[in-house]
Design an enzyme around this catalytic site. Structure first.
Site, mmCIF file in Angstrom:
data_model
loop_
_atom_site.group_PDB
_atom_site.id
_atom_site.type_symbol
_atom_site.label_atom_id
_atom_site.label_comp_id
_atom_site.label_asym_id
_atom_site.label_seq_id
_atom_site.Cartn_x
_atom_site.Cartn_y
_atom_site.Cartn_z
ATOM 1 N N LYS A 71 0.798 -1.235 0.000
ATOM 2 C CA LYS A 71 0.000 0.000 0.000
ATOM 3 C C LYS A 71 0.832 1.289 0.000
ATOM 4 C CE LYS A 71 -4.171 -1.845 2.109
ATOM 5 N NZ LYS A 71 -5.271 -1.597 3.037
ATOM 6 N N ASN A 92 -4.912 2.055 -1.741
ATOM 7 C CA ASN A 92 -5.491 0.709 -1.863
ATOM 8 C C ASN A 92 -6.229 0.530 -3.188
ATOM 9 O OD1 ASN A 92 -7.888 2.146 -1.329
ATOM 10 N ND2 ASN A 92 -8.810 0.310 -0.436
ATOM 11 N N ASP A 107 -10.027 2.895 2.031
ATOM 12 C CA ASP A 107 -10.147 2.202 3.333
ATOM 13 C C ASP A 107 -10.871 3.074 4.353
ATOM 14 O OD1 ASP A 107 -8.880 -0.193 2.622
ATOM 15 O OD2 ASP A 107 -6.894 0.637 3.040
ATOM 16 N N ALA A 132 -1.255 2.016 15.488
ATOM 17 C CA ALA A 132 -0.855 3.257 14.804
ATOM 18 C C ALA A 132 -0.171 2.946 13.474
ATOM 19 C CB ALA A 132 0.065 4.061 15.717
ATOM 20 N N GLY A 133 -0.583 1.867 12.828
ATOM 21 C CA GLY A 133 -0.020 1.481 11.531
ATOM 22 C C GLY A 133 -0.854 2.040 10.385
ATOM 23 N N ARG A 156 1.314 0.033 21.231
ATOM 24 C CA ARG A 156 2.386 -0.637 21.977
ATOM 25 C C ARG A 156 3.630 0.251 21.980
ATOM 26 N NH1 ARG A 156 4.167 -6.235 19.369
ATOM 27 N NH2 ARG A 156 4.535 -4.786 17.653
ATOM 28 N N TYR A 229 -11.188 -10.031 10.310
ATOM 29 C CA TYR A 229 -12.352 -10.634 9.648
ATOM 30 C C TYR A 229 -12.934 -11.810 10.416
ATOM 31 C CZ TYR A 229 -10.383 -8.055 5.703
ATOM 32 O OH TYR A 229 -9.869 -7.086 4.886
ATOM 33 N N GLN A 255 -15.013 -0.539 1.312
ATOM 34 C CA GLN A 255 -13.832 -0.016 0.605
ATOM 35 C C GLN A 255 -13.843 -0.531 -0.831
ATOM 36 O OE1 GLN A 255 -10.828 -1.814 -0.507
ATOM 37 N NE2 GLN A 255 -11.844 -3.738 0.071
HETATM 38 P P1 ATR Z 1 -1.628 -2.333 9.358
HETATM 39 O O1 ATR Z 1 -1.302 -1.798 7.996
HETATM 40 O O2 ATR Z 1 -2.539 -3.520 9.340
HETATM 41 O O3 ATR Z 1 -2.107 -1.270 10.286
HETATM 42 P P2 ATR Z 1 1.020 -2.200 10.475
HETATM 43 O O4 ATR Z 1 1.237 -0.902 9.785
HETATM 44 O O5 ATR Z 1 2.096 -3.223 10.455
HETATM 45 O O6 ATR Z 1 -0.260 -2.944 9.928
HETATM 46 O O7 ATR Z 1 0.616 -1.868 12.000
HETATM 47 C C1 ATR Z 1 0.412 -2.881 12.947
HETATM 48 C C2 ATR Z 1 -0.126 -2.283 14.236
HETATM 49 O O8 ATR Z 1 -0.449 -3.356 15.125
HETATM 50 C C3 ATR Z 1 0.867 -1.419 14.982
HETATM 51 O O9 ATR Z 1 0.164 -0.431 15.697
HETATM 52 C C4 ATR Z 1 1.511 -2.425 15.946
HETATM 53 O O10 ATR Z 1 2.087 -1.843 17.089
HETATM 54 P P3 ATR Z 1 3.613 -1.294 17.060
HETATM 55 O O11 ATR Z 1 3.550 0.033 16.343
HETATM 56 O O12 ATR Z 1 3.993 -1.165 18.475
HETATM 57 O O13 ATR Z 1 4.409 -2.319 16.302
HETATM 58 C C5 ATR Z 1 0.307 -3.235 16.321
HETATM 59 N N1 ATR Z 1 0.664 -4.575 16.810
HETATM 60 C C6 ATR Z 1 1.062 -5.634 16.070
HETATM 61 N N2 ATR Z 1 1.291 -6.699 16.849
HETATM 62 C C7 ATR Z 1 1.026 -6.301 18.129
HETATM 63 C C8 ATR Z 1 1.054 -6.951 19.414
HETATM 64 N N3 ATR Z 1 1.420 -8.233 19.536
HETATM 65 N N4 ATR Z 1 0.697 -6.239 20.496
HETATM 66 C C9 ATR Z 1 0.329 -4.939 20.383
HETATM 67 N N5 ATR Z 1 0.274 -4.278 19.209
HETATM 68 C C10 ATR Z 1 0.617 -4.941 18.080
#
Ligand code: ATR
Length: 279
Positions: A71, A92, A107, A132-133, A156, A229, A255
């Site tokens: 993306k 997307n 999205d 925050a991803g 996290r 999902y 979306q």
């Molecule tokens: P997406 O595009 O699906 O949002 P991403 O950009 O990889 O995927 O973001 C994943 C998010 O899930 C992040 O907020 C991540 O937290 P971190 O920024 O601390 O990495 C969170 N995440 C993934 N696995 C996690 C876990 N086991 N516990 C808590 N947060 C998690």
């Protein structure tokens, strides 16, 4: 529908892409409206994304959806990006107009339209967004667009939440007043203040994943959305507590519906699309 020399080609770029339900419901939509088009999965390795984007021009593929992990990475190879992509920094949906490629993000719209099924008015609402991803960025864009009153952004890695806020504040000056970064540990303390809880992380995908916060604190005044999902532990608890709740399928459908409208200029047959994947 009989395929012939005029059949238009659409698809999705992902890696992996096998699990995607988009080919099923997009094809159902084309067939329902009698549009001579197919929508196929394209498994594109991360290192091949530039070539894959170029192939849209070479093969005159009319449009694609773009999913994980591409993306963000497709953006440099497009001719134009829409306003929301500048903020969300993820595409997307790509539309190909005679080799001129425009990137969109649907999205955020998908999330908002799905949410409206269980929370018709989002303006002024107090929200907890976990994660925050990339998904979180689209959802926060949508929530700001709808006039959400306050957003706690729990992550996290708190620095990543702070970075997101800093980034968004370059576009909307009000952001720093509306969005507050918090740690996952702080969620229990603020849960009573919020009306909407959104999980954008992958936590809950596996049955043995831990709770992100104390799910027993959820009550019937909460609305809970998990973009995974399936009915995760978080959603099971929301159900048990008589809270309104929703999984990731409405966001997926809406979306895709917006992508369909961008490509075809026709209203998407939402019910047909839902039915195609049994939601
Ligand atoms: P997406 O595009 O699906 O949002 P991403 O950009 O990889 O995927 O973001 C994943 C998010 O899930 C992040 O907020 C991540 O937290 P971190 O920024 O601390 O990495 C969170 N995440 C993934 N696995 C996690 C876990 N086991 N516990 C808590 N947060 C998690």
């Amino acid at each position: 529908m009989t395929l012939d020399g005029n059949t238009l080609v659409y698809g999705i770029f992902g890696y992996p892409v096998k699990h995607s339900k988009s080919p099923t419901f997009q094809t159902a939509a084309f067939q329902h409206l009698g549009i001579n088009a197919v929508y196929v999965p394209f498994q594109v390795k991360p290192e091949d994304i530039e070539k894959a984007v170029e192939s849209l021009r070479v093969l005159d593929i009319k449009g694609v959806n773009v999913t994980i992990p591409h993306k963000e990475n497709v953006i440099p190879y497009l001719n134009e990006i829409s306003e929301e992509v500048k903020v969300i920094k993820a595409v997307n949906t790509i539309k190909n107009i005679d080799g001129y490629l425009i990137g969109y993000n649907t999205d955020w719209y998908g999330f908002i339209e799905g949410l409206k099924e269980i929370m018709p008015d989002i303006a002024g609402k107090r929200v907890l967004v976990i994660g925050a991803g990339g998904s979180s960025r689209a959802i926060i864009y949508g929530l700001l667009n709808q006039g959400a009153g306050k957003i706690y952004l729990a992550n996290r890695t708190i620095k990543r939440a702070e970075n997101l806020i800093e980034d968004f504040s370059n576009f909307y000056r009000i952001v720093k007043m509306i969005i507050k970064p918090i740690s996952l540990e702080e969620i229990n303390r603020i849960l009573n203040e919020v009306e909407l809880i959104v999980n954008t992380t992958s936590v809950g995908l596996n049955e043995d994943d831990p709770e992100i916060f104390d799910y027993n604190l959820i009550n019937s005044s909460h609305t809970v959305v998990d973009i995974i999902y399936k009915e995760t532990k978080l959603l099971q608890k929301a159900k048990e507590k008589n809270a309104k709740y929703q999984n990731g399928y409405p966001m997926l459908i809406y979306q895709g519906a917006k992508s369909f409208e961008i490509w075809t200029g026709k209203p998407a047959p939402i019910e047909v699309m839902k039915k195609a994947i049994g939601v």
